[in-house]
Design an enzyme around this catalytic site. Sequence first.
Site, PDB file in Angstrom:
ATOM      1  N   LYS A 107      78.446  68.733  22.650  1.00 38.52           N
ATOM      2  CA  LYS A 107      77.664  67.803  23.481  1.00 38.52           C
ATOM      3  C   LYS A 107      76.589  67.130  22.629  1.00 38.52           C
ATOM      4  CE  LYS A 107      75.150  67.794  27.930  1.00 38.52           C
ATOM      5  NZ  LYS A 107      74.713  68.652  29.054  1.00 38.52           N
ATOM      6  N   SER A 152      76.236  67.268  33.674  1.00 39.04           N
ATOM      7  CA  SER A 152      76.026  66.244  32.674  1.00 39.04           C
ATOM      8  C   SER A 152      76.925  66.387  31.453  1.00 39.04           C
ATOM      9  CB  SER A 152      74.559  66.234  32.222  1.00 39.04           C
ATOM     10  OG  SER A 152      74.245  67.446  31.562  1.00 39.04           O
ATOM     11  N   SER A 189      75.291  71.796  34.660  1.00 43.85           N
ATOM     12  CA  SER A 189      75.926  70.776  33.823  1.00 43.85           C
ATOM     13  C   SER A 189      77.149  71.205  33.040  1.00 43.85           C
ATOM     14  CB  SER A 189      74.909  70.183  32.861  1.00 43.85           C
ATOM     15  OG  SER A 189      74.188  69.196  33.534  1.00 43.85           O
TER      16      SER A 189
HETATM   17  N1  GLN Z   1      72.526  67.640  37.491  1.00 49.19           N
HETATM   18  C1  GLN Z   1      71.369  68.424  37.208  1.00 49.19           C
HETATM   19  C2  GLN Z   1      70.242  67.532  36.763  1.00 49.19           C
HETATM   20  O1  GLN Z   1      70.428  66.380  36.799  1.00 49.19           O
HETATM   21  C3  GLN Z   1      71.701  69.438  36.174  1.00 49.19           C
HETATM   22  C4  GLN Z   1      71.625  68.910  34.793  1.00 49.19           C
HETATM   23  C5  GLN Z   1      71.971  69.937  33.761  1.00 49.19           C
HETATM   24  O2  GLN Z   1      72.367  71.063  34.072  1.00 49.19           O
HETATM   25  N2  GLN Z   1      71.717  69.569  32.540  1.00 49.19           N
HETATM   26  O3  GLN Z   1      69.192  67.961  36.404  1.00 49.19           O
END
Ligand code: GLN
Length: 436
Positions: free
Chosen positions: A62, A137, A161
């Site tokens: 990532k 994400s 994410s």
């Molecule tokens: N969707 C969640 C957020 O926007 C989780 C993001 C993540 O786990 N990096 O914060």
Amino acid sequence: MNSTLQKTKQYLEEIKKNDQKGKKINAFIQINPNALEEAKNIDNKIKSRKAGKLAGYVIAVKSNINVKGLNTSCASLTLKNYISPYDATVIKKLKEQDAVIIGMTNCDEFACGSSGETSAFEPTKNPVALDLIPGGSSSGSAAAVAADFCDMALGSDTGGSIRNPASHCGVIGIKPSYGLVSRYGLIDLSMSLDQIGTITKNINDAVLLLNTISGKDENDPTTFESKKIELTKPKKIKIGIPKIKINNKQIQNLINNKVEQICKKLGWKITEIDIKHIDLAIKTYYPIVYTEFFSGTRRFDGRRYGKKIEDVAGPEVIRRILGGSEISKAEYKGRYYRTALKVKQLIKQEFEKAFKKIDCIILPTVPRLPHKIKNKISIQEMYSYDSLTVPANLAEICAISIPAGKINNIPVGMQIMCPHLAESKMLSIAKEFEGA
Ligand code: GLN
């Protein structure tokens, strides 16, 4: 058997055909220009029997994890041209075990999002259903594994994410217990919740990868020595099903059926459990994330790294910076951030209480099916994608998403949660489902 070089070549060809040219899936932001050379060197090591445990494996990373010489952009214009000068601890460990790093994957900007759509470099598509989001994400990491562009991938999970895109793409994603894996070299979204974790095609690979990246690291004081993760045959497992309302009945039924099947087959037991305050998870999560993200991004002021974040970032990142700056003003401190930390503690205790009576908690990973790319949904709807994954981050426990089946040809993930540092048990239970 295929050599590492042949395998890497095949993956690169596949990426050229289906990811980059025409941007079909758009899982990668950057391909490692040295991947073939690295693969060749690893083959030599294999021949002389000096290769590490990950020799022959091709891994995607990532874009918020530092890999020396590659572009750790966080899928943001802020760091568009940032070439990392060092390896994150997890990357150092991958290299020590002779993995090939094939490239840096697309994601939501600074990991802020649940769909992959906040990337500054166009959204990633779901390889299983090209018009749908792959989840986020860690959108590119999950899509790269699902599309067969690599063997496995690293992602980061602050509130879901890794598990959320793993669920939508039909692969396996793990958020390890807080402190199991070093965060050194991860560009953080929220340092008290973030964990780097794995995305793989099967449980054995997940065990291998997680064992490689876990352990104490001097550069991250929240880490500690941990036992090697081992698969055993779990006996007499007691599964807790939380009493929560999920609007999509099809998803809930799919998971329930799966659990009932395995209990019948293996003689495991199901109990309904009540975890208090779990409904407050999203409301607790965002004040913590906004505040910590605001503080973490103060270094992106345009002087040392790339551009000033406020000048170039997208709306979701700006919302969090503005929100975090408001919350951080002295007069509000006690009201939002500290209160959220208190509720986090309560949720953690509720989970500890529940785990005294059961071995694991099983629930859907995501309460809804993925939407069409660029179909505008409300912020509340977007945040609600994570309502079932966030609790594990708040409670600091481990959780995994494994494929449970499909609804209208769209993969649906099942989430297994186990106590802090019970990765061996969690993966052993997951292995039984995989084999069922
Ligand atoms: N969707 C969640 C957020 O926007 C989780 C993001 C993540 O786990 N990096 O914060």
